[in-house]
Design an enzyme around this catalytic site. Sequence first.
Site, PDB file in Angstrom:
ATOM      1  N   GLY A   9       0.810  -1.211   0.000  1.00 51.93           N
ATOM      2  CA  GLY A   9       0.000   0.000   0.000  1.00 51.93           C
ATOM      3  C   GLY A   9       0.844   1.261   0.000  1.00 51.93           C
ATOM      4  N   ARG A  13      -1.482   7.118   2.572  1.00 49.37           N
ATOM      5  CA  ARG A  13      -0.858   8.045   3.519  1.00 49.37           C
ATOM      6  C   ARG A  13       0.199   7.346   4.375  1.00 49.37           C
ATOM      7  NH1 ARG A  13      -5.883  10.829   6.525  1.00 49.37           N
ATOM      8  NH2 ARG A  13      -6.512   8.638   6.508  1.00 49.37           N
ATOM      9  N   MET A  14      -0.160   6.191   4.925  1.00 49.73           N
ATOM     10  CA  MET A  14       0.813   5.464   5.739  1.00 49.73           C
ATOM     11  C   MET A  14       1.957   4.939   4.878  1.00 49.73           C
ATOM     12  SD  MET A  14       0.710   5.409   8.996  1.00 49.73           S
ATOM     13  CE  MET A  14       1.868   4.062   9.199  1.00 49.73           C
ATOM     14  N   ALA A  99       1.207  -6.021  15.801  1.00 47.23           N
ATOM     15  CA  ALA A  99       0.838  -5.169  16.926  1.00 47.23           C
ATOM     16  C   ALA A  99      -0.383  -4.345  16.572  1.00 47.23           C
ATOM     17  CB  ALA A  99       1.995  -4.243  17.301  1.00 47.23           C
ATOM     18  N   ASN A 101      -0.777  -1.373  17.640  1.00 46.85           N
ATOM     19  CA  ASN A 101      -0.314   0.001  17.510  1.00 46.85           C
ATOM     20  C   ASN A 101       1.210  -0.009  17.602  1.00 46.85           C
ATOM     21  OD1 ASN A 101       0.326   2.850  18.164  1.00 46.85           O
ATOM     22  ND2 ASN A 101      -1.888   3.062  18.383  1.00 46.85           N
ATOM     23  N   PHE A 102       1.860   0.736  16.720  1.00 47.30           N
ATOM     24  CA  PHE A 102       3.319   0.730  16.692  1.00 47.30           C
ATOM     25  C   PHE A 102       3.936   1.975  17.323  1.00 47.30           C
ATOM     26  CE2 PHE A 102       2.539  -2.700  13.825  1.00 47.30           C
ATOM     27  CZ  PHE A 102       3.655  -3.522  13.945  1.00 47.30           C
ATOM     28  N   HIS A 133     -11.301   8.373  16.818  1.00 43.05           N
ATOM     29  CA  HIS A 133     -10.532   8.384  15.574  1.00 43.05           C
ATOM     30  C   HIS A 133     -11.276   9.199  14.506  1.00 43.05           C
ATOM     31  CE1 HIS A 133      -8.418   4.995  17.456  1.00 43.05           C
ATOM     32  NE2 HIS A 133      -7.452   5.226  16.583  1.00 43.05           N
ATOM     33  N   LYS A 137     -12.453   5.929   9.694  1.00 46.44           N
ATOM     34  CA  LYS A 137     -12.072   4.625  10.264  1.00 46.44           C
ATOM     35  C   LYS A 137     -13.266   3.677  10.217  1.00 46.44           C
ATOM     36  CE  LYS A 137      -9.701   2.498  14.200  1.00 46.44           C
ATOM     37  NZ  LYS A 137      -8.724   1.826  13.313  1.00 46.44           N
ATOM     38  N   GLY A 143      -8.262  -1.289  17.167  1.00 46.66           N
ATOM     39  CA  GLY A 143      -7.384  -2.372  17.580  1.00 46.66           C
ATOM     40  C   GLY A 143      -6.613  -2.039  18.838  1.00 46.66           C
TER      41      GLY A 143
END
Length: 246
Positions: A9, A13-14, A99, A101-102, A133, A137, A143
Site C-alpha cells: 500500500g 498516507r501510511m 501489533a 499500535n506501533f 478516531h 475509520k 485495535g
Amino acid sequence: MSLRIGIAGIAGRMGQLLSEEAAAAGATLAGGTRRGDDPRALFQDSDVVIDFTHAHAAPVHAALAAELGKGLVLGSSGLSAGEEKAVAEAARRAPIVYAANFATGVNLVLAMAEKLAAALPAAQYDAEIVEMHHRQKVDAPSGTAVALGRAVAKGRGTTLEEAGRESGRDGHTGARGTGTIGFAALRGGQVVGEHTLLFAAGSEHIALTHRSFDRRAYATGAVRAALWLQGRTPGLYGMNDVLGLR
C-alpha cells in the site's frame, strides 16, 4: 548491505510515511504494492515487508512471508479470529511482528495498563476504555482499544472474552457488570488517534491517556520493528519484544 524494506500500500498516507521513515533509517526501499497488485514480487525483492493495508490482506501476506522466508511487520487492525490464526500459523515459518499500535508511547501505556489492572481489584475498580478516531475509520472499537482491554484482562488473570465486554450502551441496559471491561468508540473529523483507559472506583478515578497527533509515530515504530526483525528466527513477536519490555 542495508535491509531491504517493502511497503504494502505504498501509495497511501501510511505508505508514504513508511517510505520516508525507511529511507531516514538507512534502509533500502525495495518497492511497494498498489491496489490490485500481486504482492508476491514485492516479497521476493524484500527482506521485510511492512503491511498497514487491510485486515483481509493479512493472511495472504503472512502466507507469502512463510513461503518465501521473509519478515513481516503487520499493523492492519480489525483482524478476525480466523485471520489472526492464519498469521500465527505463518509465524511458525517466518518472523512476524504483529501489533495493534506501533507508537512507542502506546506500547508503554499497554504495559502500564496491565500493571495497574493487577493492582486494582475488578470488584472495586471498573475499567472503561474510550477511543476517538477520524471519521473514515471503518472498525470499532479500534485495535488499540481492544489491546488495552486485553492488557487489563491479562493483569487481572483472565481474558477479555472471559471478563466480558460492554459497548454500544443505549436505552435501559441495566447496571454495569462487575469485572467487565467497557468500550466507547467516538468518530469524527480527522483525529489521528486518542485512547483513554479509566479505572473508576467509588472514591477515586485513575486515567491513562495517549494522543497521537501525527501518523508518523506509527511509521517510525513500524520501521524500528522491521530493523529489529533482521536475523530473527520465525515466531510471532510484538512491540514489547521490539522495545525490550519483556
